[in-house]
Write a protein that holds these residues in place. Sequence first.
Motif, mmCIF file in Angstrom:
data_model
loop_
_atom_site.group_PDB
_atom_site.id
_atom_site.type_symbol
_atom_site.label_atom_id
_atom_site.label_comp_id
_atom_site.label_asym_id
_atom_site.label_seq_id
_atom_site.Cartn_x
_atom_site.Cartn_y
_atom_site.Cartn_z
ATOM 1 N N ASN A 109 40.527 53.782 35.031
ATOM 2 C CA ASN A 109 41.369 54.768 35.721
ATOM 3 C C ASN A 109 40.954 54.902 37.179
ATOM 4 N N LEU A 110 39.679 55.131 37.403
ATOM 5 C CA LEU A 110 39.175 55.407 38.748
ATOM 6 C C LEU A 110 39.225 54.182 39.647
ATOM 7 N N ALA A 111 38.811 53.027 39.128
ATOM 8 C CA ALA A 111 38.824 51.804 39.940
ATOM 9 C C ALA A 111 40.251 51.395 40.273
ATOM 10 N N THR A 112 41.173 51.574 39.330
ATOM 11 C CA THR A 112 42.569 51.230 39.582
ATOM 12 C C THR A 112 43.148 52.086 40.689
ATOM 13 N N ASN A 113 42.899 53.391 40.642
ATOM 14 C CA ASN A 113 43.466 54.271 41.656
ATOM 15 C C ASN A 113 42.903 53.971 43.034
ATOM 16 N N ALA A 114 41.609 53.678 43.117
ATOM 17 C CA ALA A 114 41.018 53.299 44.400
ATOM 18 C C ALA A 114 41.612 51.993 44.907
ATOM 19 N N LEU A 115 41.891 51.074 43.996
ATOM 20 C CA LEU A 115 42.495 49.803 44.383
ATOM 21 C C LEU A 115 43.928 50.010 44.868
ATOM 22 N N GLN A 116 44.668 50.896 44.221
ATOM 23 C CA GLN A 116 46.020 51.215 44.680
ATOM 24 C C GLN A 116 45.995 51.762 46.104
ATOM 25 N N LEU A 117 45.051 52.658 46.381
ATOM 26 C CA LEU A 117 44.931 53.208 47.729
ATOM 27 C C LEU A 117 44.473 52.147 48.720
ATOM 28 N N ARG A 118 43.605 51.249 48.265
ATOM 29 C CA ARG A 118 43.148 50.158 49.145
ATOM 30 C C ARG A 118 44.324 49.309 49.598
ATOM 31 N N PRO A 147 51.126 44.894 47.681
ATOM 32 C CA PRO A 147 51.746 44.207 46.537
ATOM 33 C C PRO A 147 52.519 45.183 45.658
ATOM 34 N N TYR A 148 53.549 44.641 44.985
ATOM 35 C CA TYR A 148 54.309 45.454 44.036
ATOM 36 C C TYR A 148 53.485 45.744 42.784
ATOM 37 N N ARG A 149 52.670 44.791 42.418
ATOM 38 C CA ARG A 149 51.787 44.952 41.259
ATOM 39 C C ARG A 149 50.360 44.641 41.682
ATOM 40 N N ILE A 150 49.430 45.221 40.974
ATOM 41 C CA ILE A 150 48.025 44.915 41.231
ATOM 42 C C ILE A 150 47.397 44.377 39.955
ATOM 43 N N LYS A 151 46.329 43.644 40.119
ATOM 44 C CA LYS A 151 45.569 43.162 38.966
ATOM 45 C C LYS A 151 44.584 44.256 38.582
ATOM 46 N N LEU A 152 44.721 44.760 37.375
ATOM 47 C CA LEU A 152 43.897 45.885 36.956
ATOM 48 C C LEU A 152 42.428 45.493 36.929
ATOM 49 N N PRO A 153 41.547 46.353 37.435
ATOM 50 C CA PRO A 153 40.103 46.051 37.417
ATOM 51 C C PRO A 153 39.599 45.853 35.992
ATOM 52 N N THR A 154 38.699 44.925 35.839
ATOM 53 C CA THR A 154 38.129 44.633 34.517
ATOM 54 C C THR A 154 36.610 44.792 34.503
ATOM 55 N N VAL A 155 36.058 45.294 35.590
ATOM 56 C CA VAL A 155 34.619 45.531 35.640
ATOM 57 C C VAL A 155 34.382 47.008 35.914
ATOM 58 N N ALA A 156 33.255 47.528 35.407
ATOM 59 C CA ALA A 156 32.934 48.939 35.562
ATOM 60 C C ALA A 156 32.579 49.254 37.015
ATOM 61 N N LEU A 157 32.623 50.535 37.357
ATOM 62 C CA LEU A 157 32.387 50.972 38.737
ATOM 63 C C LEU A 157 31.048 50.512 39.312
ATOM 64 N N PRO A 158 29.943 50.512 38.532
ATOM 65 C CA PRO A 158 28.684 50.016 39.123
ATOM 66 C C PRO A 158 28.768 48.572 39.607
ATOM 67 N N ARG A 159 29.567 47.738 38.927
ATOM 68 C CA ARG A 159 29.697 46.357 39.364
ATOM 69 C C ARG A 159 30.396 46.275 40.729
ATOM 70 N N LEU A 160 31.325 47.201 40.995
ATOM 71 C CA LEU A 160 31.988 47.228 42.296
ATOM 72 C C LEU A 160 30.990 47.599 43.395
ATOM 73 N N LEU A 161 30.097 48.542 43.083
ATOM 74 C CA LEU A 161 29.053 48.891 44.054
ATOM 75 C C LEU A 161 28.154 47.700 44.324
ATOM 76 N N GLU A 162 27.773 46.967 43.292
ATOM 77 C CA GLU A 162 26.901 45.807 43.468
ATOM 78 C C GLU A 162 27.595 44.727 44.294
ATOM 79 N N ALA A 163 28.901 44.549 44.079
ATOM 80 C CA ALA A 163 29.646 43.567 44.867
ATOM 81 C C ALA A 163 29.674 43.971 46.339
ATOM 82 N N THR A 164 29.865 45.255 46.614
ATOM 83 C CA THR A 164 29.868 45.736 47.999
ATOM 84 C C THR A 164 28.486 45.604 48.617
ATOM 85 N N ALA A 165 27.445 45.866 47.829
ATOM 86 C CA ALA A 165 26.083 45.719 48.346
ATOM 87 C C ALA A 165 25.789 44.279 48.738
ATOM 88 N N ARG A 166 26.349 43.314 48.004
ATOM 89 C CA ARG A 166 26.165 41.905 48.360
ATOM 90 C C ARG A 166 26.980 41.543 49.594
#
Length: 869
Positions: free
Chosen positions: A540-549, A314-333
């Motif tokens: 900052n960190l979640a956005t950059n990981a999402l850009q690489l994703r 995508p040309y633009r991404i939706k900026l993450p609005t949850v902290a990094l631990p929530r991303l880990l919990e989502a992946t664990a599920r």
Amino acid sequence: MTFNTDLHRSTLTLPGRLARGGGAALEMSVLDAGPEYGRGTRSQQPTMVFIHGFGGRAAYWEYQLEQFQADYRVIALDLRGHGYTDAPTEADGARYDVPELVADIAAALDLLDLPPKFILVCHSFGGALSSYFLKQFPERVSALIMIASAARFRLRWAGRTLLRMPPPIFGMVRKLMPYFGITAARIYPPPHVVYLQNKNALLPWDGSDYLRAVKVPALVILGHRDILFDEAAYKEVASLIPGAEEVIVPVSAHQVMVERPDAVNRAIERFLQMQSDPAEQAERRIRQKAERRAARKQLESERPWLKFYDARTPYRIKLPTVALPRLLEATARRFGKTTALSYRGGKIDWRELDRQANRFAHGLIEMRVKPGERILLALPNIPSLVIAYFGILKAGAVAVLSDAATPAEILLTRIADAAAVMLVTTTNRYDELRDVLQSDRRAAGLRRVIFASMIDHMGWREKLKFAALHHVQEGHWLPWFRQDKQHRKQERRYLKFKQVLGRGAIYPVELVQDVNDIAVVVYTYGATGTPLPVALSHRNLATNALQLRHWLPESRPGDERFLAQQPLSSAYGLTGVLHLGVYLGATLILLPGAELEPLLKTVKKMRPTYFPTTPRMVRELAHTPGVRRYGLASIRVCAVSGSPLAQEIREEFEKLTRGRLVEAYGLTEASPAVLAMPLSARRNPGVVGVPLPDTEVKVVDLDSGETLPADTLGELWVRGPQLFAGYDQGYANATGAGPSATALNLIAKKISKERLHEGWFATGDVASIDEDGFVSIIDRKSNMLVRGGQRVFPRQIEEVLFEHPAVAVAHVKWSPDEEGVKHLRAEILLHHNMKLSVDDLLKYASKRLHADALPDSIAIEQKNTTVLF
């Protein structure tokens, strides 16, 4: 299933929705996806709004969101007290009755800029909320789709008994659930929400009158094995709604849209097709495509590099609005049983990793670690580092990352500069650090030191081998708990890593974190001076990981294997390996060292698919005899960052792996990725790549700071959501709770002012940008010399020298003599069995370089001999 709900999540602030404080705001989590359109046209898109039921969450709709996002803007809400939305208590004035919940929905939809009418889709008790919403706002809904809903919500006696438990008792039951394998207990609403909504909404609800009042086209979908509520209450829905169509989906129960998503999606598609004329539908789709095309053209004219993106990026991404631990919990599920960490024969899956991080977080809180306090991690790439890192974030603390081999003197300075209250390091540093930590005043603020062993989490074979050959010999064994009175008090500060884990519980910490809070302090490499502490937020960190994703669209979620040799204590390893691995549910193959032989053996055994590395390692692999037999062909993508890579080396490596080598450019201050080469783009020598989504770059004059036109050398400036806000100045100093600023803090403050310019960051790198937006990095501005009126860059000289077929490695640097005059010196390493004289190399270089750019001296190394000029 390819739709990741967490990539589309944002948070709305609903003012005045709480009774406390004269009308405090409620924060509601929302999933918002759909086709890309131009700015300001969101209200023109056909829209579907999804409302979950009691105890549900927005993510239940993931299959429907994925199906309909191509043609509709799709919105799913986490209701009050559910999912990631705030859960106010009765003391806050919350009742959780139907009028209150519907008022929340209406307030959220007002903020989302919807079209005048939209399609409303609901599940279970969401049907009660939807019918009440229709009664209040009949003009806003064009069609109603009710799934597994009922006229009355009378549970069986067991369910009624459970929901009527007082919140304290229900809370105790909920906390015990994970111990019996019911890990989903985390996503259920808190006990007070369950109690209040059952009492004030479910039990008193009778929707007969509201269903009779529905005047829009309606579809009712039921699961034929749904026995959660009375059968009569299910059957009554379609008969009460005038003209409603009923569809019963076989082999499904109450969660029919999750259990039989394809059947539900087909029923919804057929229903929607009947609501409009086929010609109008065709015209609408043509109009949508035209709008999308016009919006893309406009954006491409502003940022020409977008034309070279992969069609799936995508040309633009939706900026993450949850902290990094929530991303880990989502992946664990999502990828609970997928191996998360593979370390010397041992394996930890994503669910277990999340539980271990929870244990560590609870252990820290028991030791009175407060949100915002700093904990310094000095660990190699071992599972304990990942567990501790996420545990620190879950506890609301800040992880200060330092290399595992950081000398004790520097470690002490960083402890003082960051005002760290704890240190986590390896057991083999116990003897080295024990005395200095007790006596040095810089460590006075340390409350605890936690030692993690390299042997932890290994497979049993590797554990036996390590115990026999390394454990005692290399000092990994701890002389634990001295008995004499002289040392007993001091050594209470010391703990084993497993002792901290043993103090904690496996359920998550109940802590609300702001995505803009500082998550990590990581140090720059200090190539041009003192390493500086960079404070990076969760966003900052979640956005950059999402850009690489998004930059790697061919990645297979849940099926990638990352070769994690890059230190996770660096920004490169943290984002390009760990956080990207979380987004993809990948397996991280941890390598705690940089040695080549263990790496090749690991490649042969584990068959990694993705390898983030450095140009130095790529050169070593390309020139290692017999490297093919280790099976490098499993590596589909190799990401290289650090310095430009010669064309010959890149081609040799791609031939070895049969994959793609993606060059990238980054800065610790940018989390770190800024530029990358599109996988399908034609690559020119010297070109690093184009900006990542939502990232901007420009080149400014080295003297005046004015923006320069294309193909002109100047300093590279960057801007984007992954960029930090400034260098760290210490927790204690920032809060006024500690001593005066240290020397490093003062340097960090000064450089922040010099390099940050209204959202732009001056990188200190000299670069040029062509008319298509491709960036070529020349060298560091600090490496530039002016000789004979010409600007000379060592890296350009290296590129020329490296083009000689006999040269394997070329390194050029300047150094002053006794009189302060700067001289260019070149160090050359030849290929095996190749010969080259200094004179021949100078003749070769003189045809390609200006006379003032020729090195003043050349050292050629070959077979342990050196020739000087």
